[in-house]
Write a protein that holds these residues in place. Structure first.
Motif, PDB file in Angstrom:
ATOM      1  N   GLY A   9       2.855 -19.247 -27.364  1.00 50.32           N
ATOM      2  CA  GLY A   9       3.543 -18.033 -27.800  1.00 50.32           C
ATOM      3  C   GLY A   9       2.815 -17.250 -28.868  1.00 50.32           C
ATOM      4  O   GLY A   9       2.770 -16.012 -28.834  1.00 50.32           O
ATOM      5  N   THR A  10       2.205 -17.940 -29.840  1.00 47.93           N
ATOM      6  CA  THR A  10       1.469 -17.233 -30.888  1.00 47.93           C
ATOM      7  C   THR A  10       0.178 -16.623 -30.352  1.00 47.93           C
ATOM      8  O   THR A  10      -0.358 -15.685 -30.950  1.00 47.93           O
ATOM      9  CB  THR A  10       1.136 -18.176 -32.058  1.00 47.93           C
ATOM     10  OG1 THR A  10       0.443 -19.326 -31.558  1.00 47.93           O
ATOM     11  CG2 THR A  10       2.390 -18.627 -32.778  1.00 47.93           C
ATOM     12  N   SER A  11      -0.311 -17.142 -29.237  1.00 42.21           N
ATOM     13  CA  SER A  11      -1.564 -16.650 -28.659  1.00 42.21           C
ATOM     14  C   SER A  11      -1.367 -15.409 -27.806  1.00 42.21           C
ATOM     15  O   SER A  11      -2.352 -14.791 -27.386  1.00 42.21           O
ATOM     16  CB  SER A  11      -2.218 -17.750 -27.813  1.00 42.21           C
ATOM     17  OG  SER A  11      -2.511 -18.876 -28.594  1.00 42.21           O
ATOM     18  N   VAL A  12      -0.115 -15.039 -27.531  1.00 37.58           N
ATOM     19  CA  VAL A  12       0.168 -13.855 -26.701  1.00 37.58           C
ATOM     20  C   VAL A  12       1.345 -13.069 -27.277  1.00 37.58           C
ATOM     21  O   VAL A  12       2.140 -12.486 -26.557  1.00 37.58           O
ATOM     22  CB  VAL A  12       0.461 -14.254 -25.236  1.00 37.58           C
ATOM     23  CG1 VAL A  12      -0.801 -14.695 -24.518  1.00 37.58           C
ATOM     24  CG2 VAL A  12       1.509 -15.370 -25.154  1.00 37.58           C
ATOM     25  N   GLN A  13       1.443 -13.017 -28.598  1.00 42.98           N
ATOM     26  CA  GLN A  13       2.633 -12.445 -29.227  1.00 42.98           C
ATOM     27  C   GLN A  13       2.562 -10.940 -29.439  1.00 42.98           C
ATOM     28  O   GLN A  13       3.592 -10.300 -29.661  1.00 42.98           O
ATOM     29  CB  GLN A  13       2.884 -13.132 -30.564  1.00 42.98           C
ATOM     30  CG  GLN A  13       1.774 -12.901 -31.586  1.00 42.98           C
ATOM     31  CD  GLN A  13       2.033 -13.624 -32.880  1.00 42.98           C
ATOM     32  OE1 GLN A  13       3.180 -13.764 -33.293  1.00 42.98           O
ATOM     33  NE2 GLN A  13       0.992 -14.107 -33.535  1.00 42.98           N
ATOM     34  N   ASN A  14       1.368 -10.355 -29.386  1.00 44.08           N
ATOM     35  CA  ASN A  14       1.227  -8.905 -29.583  1.00 44.08           C
ATOM     36  C   ASN A  14      -0.058  -8.438 -28.902  1.00 44.08           C
ATOM     37  O   ASN A  14      -0.793  -9.245 -28.318  1.00 44.08           O
ATOM     38  CB  ASN A  14       1.224  -8.558 -31.078  1.00 44.08           C
ATOM     39  CG  ASN A  14       0.194  -9.355 -31.859  1.00 44.08           C
ATOM     40  OD1 ASN A  14      -0.893  -9.647 -31.365  1.00 44.08           O
ATOM     41  ND2 ASN A  14       0.525  -9.710 -33.104  1.00 44.08           N
ATOM     42  N   ALA A  15      -0.324  -7.144 -29.011  1.00 43.23           N
ATOM     43  CA  ALA A  15      -1.478  -6.579 -28.303  1.00 43.23           C
ATOM     44  C   ALA A  15      -2.794  -7.202 -28.766  1.00 43.23           C
ATOM     45  O   ALA A  15      -3.674  -7.507 -27.953  1.00 43.23           O
ATOM     46  CB  ALA A  15      -1.514  -5.066 -28.507  1.00 43.23           C
ATOM     47  N   GLU A  16      -2.937  -7.409 -30.066  1.00 42.22           N
ATOM     48  CA  GLU A  16      -4.178  -7.981 -30.593  1.00 42.22           C
ATOM     49  C   GLU A  16      -4.420  -9.382 -30.043  1.00 42.22           C
ATOM     50  O   GLU A  16      -5.530  -9.716 -29.605  1.00 42.22           O
ATOM     51  CB  GLU A  16      -4.116  -8.036 -32.120  1.00 42.22           C
ATOM     52  CG  GLU A  16      -5.363  -8.596 -32.765  1.00 42.22           C
ATOM     53  CD  GLU A  16      -5.247  -8.707 -34.271  1.00 42.22           C
ATOM     54  OE1 GLU A  16      -6.179  -9.262 -34.891  1.00 42.22           O
ATOM     55  OE2 GLU A  16      -4.227  -8.247 -34.823  1.00 42.22           O
ATOM     56  N   SER A  17      -3.367 -10.212 -30.031  1.00 40.73           N
ATOM     57  CA  SER A  17      -3.543 -11.583 -29.543  1.00 40.73           C
ATOM     58  C   SER A  17      -3.752 -11.613 -28.033  1.00 40.73           C
ATOM     59  O   SER A  17      -4.508 -12.442 -27.524  1.00 40.73           O
ATOM     60  CB  SER A  17      -2.356 -12.456 -29.955  1.00 40.73           C
ATOM     61  OG  SER A  17      -1.144 -11.917 -29.505  1.00 40.73           O
ATOM     62  N   VAL A  18      -3.117 -10.693 -27.306  1.00 43.03           N
ATOM     63  CA  VAL A  18      -3.331 -10.624 -25.856  1.00 43.03           C
ATOM     64  C   VAL A  18      -4.784 -10.263 -25.552  1.00 43.03           C
ATOM     65  O   VAL A  18      -5.410 -10.860 -24.675  1.00 43.03           O
ATOM     66  CB  VAL A  18      -2.360  -9.615 -25.194  1.00 43.03           C
ATOM     67  CG1 VAL A  18      -2.770  -9.354 -23.739  1.00 43.03           C
ATOM     68  CG2 VAL A  18      -0.924 -10.125 -25.248  1.00 43.03           C
ATOM     69  N   ARG A  19      -5.322  -9.301 -26.279  1.00 42.61           N
ATOM     70  CA  ARG A  19      -6.740  -8.932 -26.070  1.00 42.61           C
ATOM     71  C   ARG A  19      -7.648 -10.125 -26.335  1.00 42.61           C
ATOM     72  O   ARG A  19      -8.640 -10.349 -25.622  1.00 42.61           O
ATOM     73  CB  ARG A  19      -7.126  -7.768 -26.985  1.00 42.61           C
ATOM     74  CG  ARG A  19      -6.501  -6.434 -26.602  1.00 42.61           C
ATOM     75  CD  ARG A  19      -7.173  -5.300 -27.358  1.00 42.61           C
ATOM     76  NE  ARG A  19      -6.440  -4.051 -27.211  1.00 42.61           N
ATOM     77  CZ  ARG A  19      -5.582  -3.572 -28.105  1.00 42.61           C
ATOM     78  NH1 ARG A  19      -5.364  -4.244 -29.224  1.00 42.61           N
ATOM     79  NH2 ARG A  19      -4.954  -2.436 -27.896  1.00 42.61           N
TER      80      ARG A  19
END
Length: 465
Positions: A9-19
């Motif tokens: 979850g922390t690895s895909v929590q916002n645009a920055e982490s998704v990138r």
């Protein structure tokens, strides 16, 4: 290489982490690895879904549903627009329809004033189902062909244990037949945490459910490796909040990880490790925010190094239930009656200790289950199966874990000698037949100090013992 990657979850929590996650996938895709990606819900989403669903049973109005819908819509669609602008119109429609479906289902719970375990599973599966299309779109934005599958579509068959389902062996062939052709030409993004029964009813996989999804799929596909991406550099010698000198363990065995997970360490749950262990597939725990760091590899064998002990773990929210009475001595079936009643009330027993006199049994359970346990066992006291039952919530459990302890004389002595020198009183001791774990109970206030004392005693802060 055939590689399964799971992003927490922390690895895909916002645009920055998704990138950042997409960069990691692209790196492996450009090396021509055959990939499958397992995705968790965004951090905090599953908790919000649970809170809202449970509130609908008693709330005077359904305002929380509106708040939840706004939270999910804004968070997911804004991230989608940032990471996959070319695919935003297409994917935003999918996400919007799913949120509307969720909203209608929550309203149904509100009007019926009933939340079944089956309905709860369906609701909390939406965290992953809303996030997976975004990750897939972000991959396509980067030029990586991708498609989305939920856990059921990917072939994960489970028991009907809603909230804590277990994968069925029959699902392995189904996963292989569905995913093998896909990974030859595309990168499937699969919703973690969920599967379905043979009748197609949605189930969730409990604690570390997305990790479990990844290892189920990895085992079915005979993957070369499974990578678990999280927000820490790997599995550590102990909780760094208790011991700042704690370090990452480079290599650890399946059995050691299972022992650590039993005792509260925030590593892969024992159930999550089993599919990989059965196939002998290495599992890496790596940090999305520090991808160049090697991380920890979990694999077969004892992974002995120059040290006897690998890690120390600690659980503070536990209680000791002591059952005593001369009536128990020499009376067959007492333990069976006790554990049957506790199992019927869904109470997990973490540790057990019984004196050779058979006059008492002490059990360690979660602190929030004390009242339920006491009430469950009361009928046995009334039937004079035992004389007394008491609870002590001023306790915590500590476990010393390492495959190097097996067959090595003196480890227990060294452990308890160090605690004695520090003035820490041990109230209960338990050791499994595997000899990979020595666990014990001390007073609540002594727990953090016990961890520190043993971390120092076994020199775990240093790379070399």
């Amino acid at each position: 290489m055939k590689l399964i990657m799971k992003f927490g979850g922390t690895s895909v929590q916002n645009a920055e982490s998704v990138r950042r996650a997409v960069d990691i996938v692209y790196d492996r895709y450009s090396r021509h690895d055959r990939l499958a990606i397992v995705i968790s819900a965004r951090r905090g989403v599953t908790d919000r879904l649970i809170t809202c669903a449970e509130a609908m049973v008693t709330s005077r109005d359904a305002a929380e549903v509106t708040d939840l819908v706004e939270y999910l819509t804004e968070g997911h669609l804004s991230t989608l627009k940032e990471v996959a602008p070319d695919f935003s119109p297409e994917v935003s429609g999918i996400i919007t329809r799913r949120i509307e479906n969720l909203r209608d289902f929550l309203y149904a719970v509100y009007h019926l004033r009933e939340l079944t375990v089956r309905s709860r599973d369906y609701i909390i599966s939406f965290g992953e189902r809303l996030n997976a299309p975004i990750i897939s779109a972000a991959l396509r934005q980067r030029g990586i062909p991708s498609m989305v599958l939920d856990g059921c579509e990917a072939g994960i068959l489970t028991t009907e244990n809603h909230g804590d389902a277990i994968a069925l062996p029959a699902g392995e062939a189904r996963i292989k037949s569905r995913l093998e052709p896909v990974i030859d030409h595309s990168v499937p993004v699969i919703t973690g945490f969920m599967g379905c029964t043979e009748k197609g009813v949605v189930t969730t996989l409990g604690r570390s459910g997305s990790d479990y999804s990844a290892t189920i799929i990895g085992a079915a596909l005979d993957a070369d490796e499974i990578w678990i991406w999280t927000d820490v550099d790997g599995i550590m010698t102990t909780d760094p909040r208790l011991v700042p000198e704690a370090r990452v363990i480079p290599r650890i065995s399946y059995i050691e990880v299972m022992e650590l997970s039993y005792f509260g360490a925030k590593v892969m749950h024992s159930r999550s490790i089993e599919p990989a262990m059965q196939k002998g597939i290495p599992v890496w725990v790596k940090n999305t925010f520090n991808p160049s760091y090697p991380g920890t590899v979990i694999e077969g064998g004892e992974q002995k190094d120059s040290r006897v002990v690998k890690a120390i773990t600690y659980i503070d929210k536990v209680a000791a239930i002591t059952i005593a009475g001369a009536q128990m001595v020499g009376r067959p079936g007492v333990a069976r009656h006790i554990f049957t009643l506790l199992a019927e009330h869904q109470i997990n027993v973490m540790m057990i200790s019984q004196g050779s006199s058979e006059a008492n049994i002490t059990l360690i359970i979660e602190a929030n289950q004390v009242r339920t346990a006491m009430e469950a066992l009361l009928p046995l006291k009334e039937r004079c199966v035992f004389r007394d039952i008491t609870a002590n919530e001023d306790v915590c459990a500590v476990a010393v874990v390492g495959s190097g302890m097996a067959g090595m004389a003196g480890t227990a002595g060294r452990t308890f000698s160090a605690l004695g020198k520090a003035g820490i009183n041990v109230m209960m001791i338990s050791q499994g037949s595997s000899e990979v774990n020595i666990s014990f109970v001390v007073r609540q206030q002594d727990g953090p100090r016990a961890v520190k004392v043993l971390h120092d005693e076994f020199n775990l802060m240093n790379e070399e013992a």
